[in-house]
Design an enzyme around this catalytic site. Structure first.
Site, PDB file in Angstrom:
ATOM      1  N   GLU A  96     -18.553  -6.061  -2.498  1.00 49.14           N
ATOM      2  CA  GLU A  96     -17.173  -6.534  -2.370  1.00 49.14           C
ATOM      3  C   GLU A  96     -17.003  -7.922  -2.954  1.00 49.14           C
ATOM      4  O   GLU A  96     -15.954  -8.253  -3.482  1.00 49.14           O
ATOM      5  CB  GLU A  96     -16.736  -6.535  -0.906  1.00 49.14           C
ATOM      6  CG  GLU A  96     -16.171  -5.228  -0.419  1.00 49.14           C
ATOM      7  CD  GLU A  96     -14.819  -4.892  -1.032  1.00 49.14           C
ATOM      8  OE1 GLU A  96     -13.783  -5.031  -0.348  1.00 49.14           O
ATOM      9  OE2 GLU A  96     -14.797  -4.479  -2.203  1.00 49.14           O
TER      10      GLU A  96
ATOM     11  N   GLU B 179     -12.432   0.423  -9.603  1.00 49.47           N
ATOM     12  CA  GLU B 179     -12.038  -0.461 -10.706  1.00 49.47           C
ATOM     13  C   GLU B 179     -13.077  -0.534 -11.826  1.00 49.47           C
ATOM     14  O   GLU B 179     -12.718  -0.611 -13.004  1.00 49.47           O
ATOM     15  CB  GLU B 179     -11.746  -1.872 -10.170  1.00 49.47           C
ATOM     16  CG  GLU B 179     -10.431  -1.998  -9.417  1.00 49.47           C
ATOM     17  CD  GLU B 179     -10.480  -1.456  -8.019  1.00 49.47           C
ATOM     18  OE1 GLU B 179      -9.417  -1.264  -7.411  1.00 49.47           O
ATOM     19  OE2 GLU B 179     -11.593  -1.199  -7.512  1.00 49.47           O
TER      20      GLU B 179
ATOM     21  N   THR C 155      -1.366   1.108 -10.769  1.00 48.25           N
ATOM     22  CA  THR C 155      -2.582   0.481 -10.243  1.00 48.25           C
ATOM     23  C   THR C 155      -3.352   1.434  -9.350  1.00 48.25           C
ATOM     24  O   THR C 155      -4.535   1.228  -9.102  1.00 48.25           O
ATOM     25  CB  THR C 155      -2.237  -0.818  -9.477  1.00 48.25           C
ATOM     26  OG1 THR C 155      -3.422  -1.579  -9.284  1.00 48.25           O
ATOM     27  CG2 THR C 155      -1.580  -0.513  -8.137  1.00 48.25           C
TER      28      THR C 155
ATOM     29  N   GLU D 262       0.821  -1.207   0.000  1.00 46.71           N
ATOM     30  CA  GLU D 262       0.000   0.000   0.000  1.00 46.71           C
ATOM     31  C   GLU D 262       0.857   1.260   0.000  1.00 46.71           C
ATOM     32  O   GLU D 262       0.537   2.238  -0.682  1.00 46.71           O
ATOM     33  CB  GLU D 262      -0.938   0.000   1.215  1.00 46.71           C
ATOM     34  CG  GLU D 262      -1.951  -1.128   1.242  1.00 46.71           C
ATOM     35  CD  GLU D 262      -3.061  -0.977   0.200  1.00 46.71           C
ATOM     36  OE1 GLU D 262      -3.054   0.031  -0.550  1.00 46.71           O
ATOM     37  OE2 GLU D 262      -3.923  -1.870   0.128  1.00 46.71           O
TER      38      GLU D 262
ATOM     39  N   ASP E  34      -4.445  -9.580  -8.595  1.00 46.81           N
ATOM     40  CA  ASP E  34      -4.834  -8.646  -9.646  1.00 46.81           C
ATOM     41  C   ASP E  34      -3.697  -7.817 -10.244  1.00 46.81           C
ATOM     42  O   ASP E  34      -3.394  -7.903 -11.443  1.00 46.81           O
ATOM     43  CB  ASP E  34      -5.946  -7.718  -9.132  1.00 46.81           C
ATOM     44  CG  ASP E  34      -5.640  -7.096  -7.771  1.00 46.81           C
ATOM     45  OD1 ASP E  34      -4.573  -7.365  -7.202  1.00 46.81           O
ATOM     46  OD2 ASP E  34      -6.495  -6.335  -7.266  1.00 46.81           O
TER      47      ASP E  34
END
Length: 817
Positions: A329, A347, A433, A88, A235
């Site tokens: 989710e 996304e 991302t 993160e 991902d």
């Protein structure tokens, strides 16, 4: 919308990492109840401001960007004694600093702004990169998942370095930021470490399936979780392989991506679905649901040039979005809610933007409009935008993640912007991302890694780039792909049965959620799979599998799958067979801002089939237990009766208040302290005989939520509520019932049976849910006509258990004035 979110962060939260939009204050790690791994993104480095820097420039807010950069340089410290997520911190903070640096350089070269800038953000980025490097000190080269910004890893003062596992995306999503840092500074150490981690993951792929697992041991390289998909945990590993080729021009990255992509399309992609499989047995599905993070994948397919499956999967996601207002989710393969939260993830908007750029089809502008409208209708609150705690009821969570500002508004602005609206050409940049902008000119910088000795296999290369004029000579082509999928969320759709096929297996003979112990056909299917059924004395059934007794190896695999699904279902303390319902307080001074999540009943009025719900004033039934004839029937008649749980069956309580003339009932738990925050949803069962005579709705509230209603009744005497399947528009709740009926915000939703929610999983584990969820939805409404200060004081007295929330109510009323 961006101004509303950003300004509230700056006014109420800065220099904290995140805004808490319901309580109008900053989230400071250590001062708020821990949310577990979610808090690893917080490092006391003004996360949201750094994550938002390049968004300010893209939205033509150059003056604000310059002020924000000065704030970061003067206020932000990176040497905090705090343990953060390497992943993160890399994508949000290091990426944010590099994106900000890229924008500052671009503006400076334009000679109108940032003339004072001397690479200060880049220097901060290098400082942060050096603080992350100790995490890579492993024999494999895979980074530890966490690092102490001040002390690194390994050592008593670090409070980290003992972990053994990390997710594939956590280890494989470093190359863009680290390579950019190396190219910008000329120091190759960062790119070398990121490449080494990618090399190790490539070596550890399953050689037969060419897939990677979700979790890996950072020391041994053994796969800890062998399920493989394109969603959570994996991902951005795939995303970074392709984008590293785009940014850095290294053919090896493209070769690896193409190898993985071929396997994804062979095993995981079942258009329009993307289903997890086992890496060693890729024909064996690993789970029966999909998570919302896979919504980025159609956008990546656009970058790859594989538009057809991108259109199909996006359309499936769009239908789920329209059904639930937001992407849950997680959702099942038949598009019911599995995990009901929605933390404002971007996304789906990202893929919508890329598909619009690829096709030019205005249909995707309509999809973008849907996203915008739902954010404003359901997530916008006076102090920002609040994450959805439950997409089914419309309840909120006191959370606005930094990626909402970093990504959501970038992609939505780009979706609708004309070329003249953009201050620079986005085609000169690649999106990380986290949607940070890194210039493609980095590919020509002096540093490049040596080509490995392994000869590249040209057969894996696809040297074409997507040319949409050739792909879509017929403008109707995208529409023709979408049409069959539009009915996918409709159970009556004949096409749906073919969509539920699992890859390589044909339709499973029996799914755990469909199993009925008294169905002879199901019992025969169990026998074929080698599963025997034992009836226990207490009425439950026990399942045992003996694979050797199955009629074939394929049937035995089906049996293993069935047992896994059944264990997943039975691990829940309380199986949800119906979605939760909403109790919305619509009278003064609440006007629909308080939404309580309620448990449904298996009998009585089905609120999901009611366009308006049931609206009425509440009154306490006497006797309160409701287990005998109601003695205050004159007060209960025409009202919604409040009852206490216990002493008799729920159906008996319903019959007594119905006889007294009630239009609905609410049963409040007698277990003091119980709350929907920590307990699984409670569903009221019948009494074992026909309940067709019960025609009113009955809902269940835990003690904490029920007490809110009782305190409101004590304070205001007349409290009107709306019983419905989900919260309605706040504006509608302003209208007097004498003027008009309430109109629903959305259509009725969902098949009866729901999967386990994250709250239920927490309840099953040893760790209780520590994060407070808000029961109020603070939407912007008209100001009540009565005195504001006395209302605020009354709310203060009523919600004594929620002292932290009171500031939000006061601030909300100030904003409305």
């Amino acid at each position: 919308m961006f101004d509303h979110a950003y300004q509230n962060y700056m006014d109420h939260a800065y220099p904290a990492d995140e805004l808490m939009p319901l309580t109008c204050r900053g989230r400071v790690r250590g001062l708020e109840p821990s949310r577990g791994d979610v808090d690893d993104a917080l490092g006391k480095f003004s996360l949201t401001l750094i994550d938002t820097l390049d968004t300010l420039v893209l939205l033509n807010k150059t003056t604000e960007f310059e002020a924000a950069v000065r704030r970061v340089l003067s206020d932000v410290r990176l040497d905090n004694d705090i343990v953060v997520s390497v992943f993160e911190t890399n994508i949000r903070v290091l990426g944010g600093l590099l994106g900000g640096h890229s924008m500052a350089v671009m503006l400076k070269e334009g000679r109108q702004h940032m003339q004072w800038y001397q690479d200060e953000l880049l220097n901060m980025a290098k400082d942060l990169g050096l603080r992350l490097l100790p995490a890579f000190n492993t024999s494999s080269g895979l980074p530890y998942p966490r690092v102490n910004l001040k002390h690194g890893v390994r050592g008593p003062e670090t409070r980290t370095g003992t972990e053994t596992d990390t997710c594939t995306a956590c280890a494989g999503t470093m190359i863009l930021e680290f390579a950019a840092l190396s190219r910008f500074t000329g120091d190759p150490v960062f790119e070398e470490h990121a490449r080494r981690a990618l090399d190790f993951l490539w070596e550890k792929r399953q050689r037969n399936s060419n897939l990677v697992g979700t979790t890996i041991n950072i020391h041994s390289g053994e796969w800890v979780r062998r399920d493989s998909g394109v969603g959570a945990g994996i991902d951005s590993y795939y995303e970074y392989l392709l984008k590293a080729y785009v940014l850095l021009g290294d053919d090896e990255f493209l070769q690896r991506f193409n190898t993985h992509y071929a396997s994804i399309m062979k095993y995981i992609s079942q258009p329009p679905l993307l289903l997890d499989v086992h890496i060693h047995k890729p024909l064996l599905p690993a789970r029966t649901w999909m998570d919302s993070l896979l919504a980025f994948f159609p956008g990546l397919q656009v970058l790859k040039g594989d538009i057809r499956p991108a259109i199909e999967t996006h359309e499936m996601l769009y239908q789920v979005t329209k059904k639930h207002n937001f992407l849950p989710e997680a959702f099942t393969t038949d598009f019911r809610v599995h995990w009901a939260q929605h933390p404002l993830r971007p996304e789906f908007a990202e893929s919508t933007y890329f598909l619009y750029k690829a096709t030019g089809d205005p249909y995707y502008l309509e999809a973008g409009r849907t996203i915008l409208d739902n954010l404003n209708r359901f997530a916008r609150v006076p102090c920002g935008f609040a994450a959805m705690k439950d997409v089914r009821t419309g309840s909120h969570e006191d959370r606005m993640d930094s990626f909402f500002l970093a990504e959501m508004f970038k992609y939505l602005f780009l979706l609708f912007a004309e070329t003249d609206d953009l201050p620079f050409d986005v085609e000169d940049y690649v999106f990380t991302t986290e949607a940070h902008l890194l210039p493609l000119s980095l590919s020509t910088s002096p540093y490049s890694s040596p080509i490995t000795d392994e000869e590249l296999d040209d057969s894996n290369f696809d040297w074409t780039c997507p040319n949409t004029r050739l792909l879509f000579p017929d403008p109707a082509f995208p529409r023709n792909l979408r049409e069959p999928i539009r009915g996918v969320t409709d159970p009556s759709c004949p096409f749906c049965s073919s969509l539920k096929l699992e890859p390589g297996m044909g339709r499973p003979p029996l799914r755990a959620q469909d199993f009925m112990a008294n169905n002879p056909e199901h019992l025969e299917l169990l026998r074929r799979m080698g599963v025997s059924l034992i009836h226990l004395k207490d009425g439950r059934v026990q399942l045992v599998q003996h694979a050797t007794q199955a009629v074939s190896a394929v049937a035995a695999e089906d049996g293993v799958r069935f047992m896994q699904e059944m264990m997943e279902l039975s691990s829940q303390q309380q199986k949800e067979q119906l979605p939760p319902r909403a109790i919305q307080i619509v009278s003064h001074p609440f006007f629909g801002r308080v939404v309580l999540t309620a448990g449904p009943a298996q009998f009585g009025t089905d609120l999901s089939k009611s366009a308006t719900g049931v609206r009425g004033f509440v009154t306490v039934a006497e006797p309160y237990r409701g287990c005998s004839e109601i003695t205050n029937a004159e007060y209960v008649q025409g009202h919604i009766a409040l009852l206490q749980r216990g002493q008799c069956m729920f159906a008996e309580k319903a019959r007594h208040i119905q006889k007294a003339g009630a239009i609905g009932g609410i049963v409040i738990d007698d277990n003091e302290g119980s709350s929907s925050d920590t307990a699984p949803l409670f569903q009221m069962a019948g009494d074992g005989r026909s309940t067709d005579d019960i025609t009113l709705p009955l809902l269940f509230l835990f003690h904490k939520e029920g007490n809110i209603l009782l305190e409101a009744l004590k304070e205001y005497r007349e409290v009107e509520v709306l019983l419905s399947d989900k919260a309605r528009d706040r504006a509608a709740e302003e209208v007097s019932p004498a003027q008009e009926e309430i109109s629903p915000a959305t259509t009725a939703e969902e098949a009866p049976q729901e999967e386990v929610s994250p709250v239920e999983q927490q309840a099953d584990s040893a760790q209780p849910k520590e994060e407070r969820d808000e029961k109020r939805d603070s939407e912007e409404t008209k100001e009540p006509r009565d005195d504001t200060d006395s209302n605020s004081q009354s709310v203060d007295e009523m919600l004594a258990d929620w002292r932290e929330d009171l500031e939000a109510f006061r601030q909300m009323e100030k904003d409305e004035l």
